[in-house]
Motif scaffolding. Structure first.
Motif, PDB file in Angstrom:
ATOM      1  N   PHE A 197      -0.320   7.062  86.943  1.00  0.00           N
ATOM      2  CA  PHE A 197      -1.500   7.900  86.704  1.00  0.00           C
ATOM      3  C   PHE A 197      -2.426   7.932  87.921  1.00  0.00           C
ATOM      4  CE2 PHE A 197       0.093   6.711  82.591  1.00  0.00           C
ATOM      5  CZ  PHE A 197      -0.126   7.820  81.785  1.00  0.00           C
ATOM      6  N   ALA A 198      -1.929   7.403  89.051  1.00  0.00           N
ATOM      7  CA  ALA A 198      -2.802   7.169  90.211  1.00  0.00           C
ATOM      8  C   ALA A 198      -3.492   8.441  90.697  1.00  0.00           C
ATOM      9  CB  ALA A 198      -1.993   6.536  91.340  1.00  0.00           C
ATOM     10  N   ASP A 199      -2.861   9.596  90.537  1.00  0.00           N
ATOM     11  CA  ASP A 199      -3.476  10.840  91.011  1.00  0.00           C
ATOM     12  C   ASP A 199      -4.565  11.346  90.070  1.00  0.00           C
ATOM     13  OD1 ASP A 199      -1.483  11.168  89.114  1.00  0.00           O
ATOM     14  OD2 ASP A 199      -1.037  13.225  89.740  1.00  0.00           O
ATOM     15  N   ARG A 200      -4.660  10.755  88.853  1.00  0.00           N
ATOM     16  CA  ARG A 200      -5.617  11.301  87.880  1.00  0.00           C
ATOM     17  C   ARG A 200      -6.683  10.322  87.433  1.00  0.00           C
ATOM     18  NH1 ARG A 200      -0.952  12.868  83.960  1.00  0.00           N
ATOM     19  NH2 ARG A 200       0.023  11.296  85.246  1.00  0.00           N
ATOM     20  N   ILE A 201      -6.346   9.022  87.414  1.00  0.00           N
ATOM     21  CA  ILE A 201      -7.260   8.026  86.831  1.00  0.00           C
ATOM     22  C   ILE A 201      -7.410   6.845  87.796  1.00  0.00           C
ATOM     23  CG2 ILE A 201      -7.549   6.360  84.934  1.00  0.00           C
ATOM     24  CD1 ILE A 201      -7.854   9.094  83.837  1.00  0.00           C
TER      25      ILE A 201
END
Ligand code: NAD
Length: 337
Positions: A197-201
């Protein structure tokens, strides 16, 4: 679309706050058919079992339930009914939101969602005494189990929930500095899932004791928390306290195909039967249920009415600084719909 759901009015203040919630839902035009079932002391009295098979069958059929607090009979042979329900339906995610709504409290900007692993950790019920010499209870041990499977699904649930609700950050709460294996596995898995989820959260880590301190000194810096069963149990009562107490906080118990929604508080025997309990937590649990079955717009309308009533502080119950009884508060919320 009619929602078929199981309703467990529960013990103590349960029936009073359930009635208030039913009145509010009907006034809001929610289309439910409720299958009323017994559990807790009410069930012991009626059928001799705290968790009758008929109640389990109903939940197996409807897959969604609204539950008021239950009294677990004290004494040997009865395990916690809430725990039994979580295990029976594998309700692995316990979601407890806490948001500042009531004015005049110490904190104004709390908006935390705590996601607690609900089926593992220290709550699996594997405990035993160790006899030494003549003393059969010379020592006791309780075993905490964390599985990769359990840790993966709770972290994935927390991150996916954060994305769905437009949240910014997930905090991994742990004690891996001391409990190197069980908490270490939980944290390692959390770090792995965070990468998906690194690109979003955004993600951060906090040791549970430091987290507890910061929840009291700077709660507004927290967004979504994810943690193991015992820490989640304790911290979610803490976050309830930040926003006005147990009477306001709902909890969702989510499994793969079944979900049970409840107030996080207990049966409040000290005020049961007096008609003064705060029904907000069960009302908000019903809103979580509506969200769950795809009726988010109706849930928002009901939440707005509840929040407006609490903000105004004119007709609110005693636990949040007012003098209204359950019925008068419910009328005030209905008038705000
Ligand atoms: P409790 O939450 O019932 O009460 C703690 C305090 O908060 C009491 O002073 C009570 O009056 C007050 N309070 C709680 N809910 C309130 C509300 N809606 N409005 C106004 N005030 C409210 O906790 P307890 O006294 O530790 O437990 C009593 C019983 O509830 C026990 O049998 C326990 O096992 C059970 N319990 C059940 C659940 C559940 O079913 N989910 C959760 C916790 C406790």
């Amino acid at each position: 679309m009619t929602i078929h759901a199981t309703l467990i009015p529960g013990d103590g203040i349960g029936p009073e706050i359930t009635d208030a919630t039913m009145r509010l839902l009907a006034a809001a035009g929610a289309d439910f058919t409720w299958d009323r079932q017994l559990a807790g002391m009410a069930a012991v009295t009626a059928v001799g079992s705290p968790l009758p098979e008929a109640t389990l069958d109903s939940i197996r059929r409807t897959r969604v339930a609204l539950k008021s607090p239950l009294e677990t009979p004290v004494g040997k042979g009865f395990r916690s009914i809430n725990l039994a329900l979580r295990m029976e339906f594998d309700l692995y995610a316990n979601v407890r939101p806490a948001r500042s709504v009531v004015p005049g409290l110490r904190y104004k900007d709390v908006d935390i969602i705590l996601v607690r692993e609900n089926t593992e950790g220290l709550y699996i019920g594997v405990e035993n005494y160790i006899r030494i010499g003549d003393d059969p209870r010379a020592a006791a041990q309780s075993i905490a189990v964390v599985t990769r499977f359990g840790a993966e699904r709770i972290h994935r649930y927390a991150f996916a929930l954060a994305v769905r609700l437009g949240r910014k950050k997930v905090t991994l709460v742990h004690k891996a500095n001391i409990l190197k294996l069980s908490q270490g596995l939980f944290l390692d898995v959390g770090r792995e899932i965070a990468k998906e989820f690194a690109d979003r959260i955004a993600v951060e880590e906090r040791i549970v004791d430091a987290c507890a301190m910061e929840l009291v000194t700077r709660p507004e810096r927290y967004d979504v928390l994810v943690t193991t069963n015992l820490f989640g149990d304790i911290l979610s009562d803490l976050t309830s306290g930040l926003v006005g107490g147990l009477g306001l906080t709902p909890g969702a118990n989510i499994g793969k195909d079944t979900a049970i929604f409840e107030a996080v508080h207990g049966t409040a025997p000290d005020i049961a039967g007096k008609g003064v309990a705060n029904p907000t937590a069960v009302m908000l649990a019903a809103c979580q249920l509506l969200d769950h079955v795809g009726q988010g717009a109706l849930a928002t309308r009901i939440r707005n009415a509840i929040e407006a009533t609490l903000r105004e502080q004119k007709t609110v119950t005693r636990d949040v600084g007012g003098s209204a009884n359950t019925a008068a508060y419910t009328d005030a919320v209905i008038a705000r719909l």
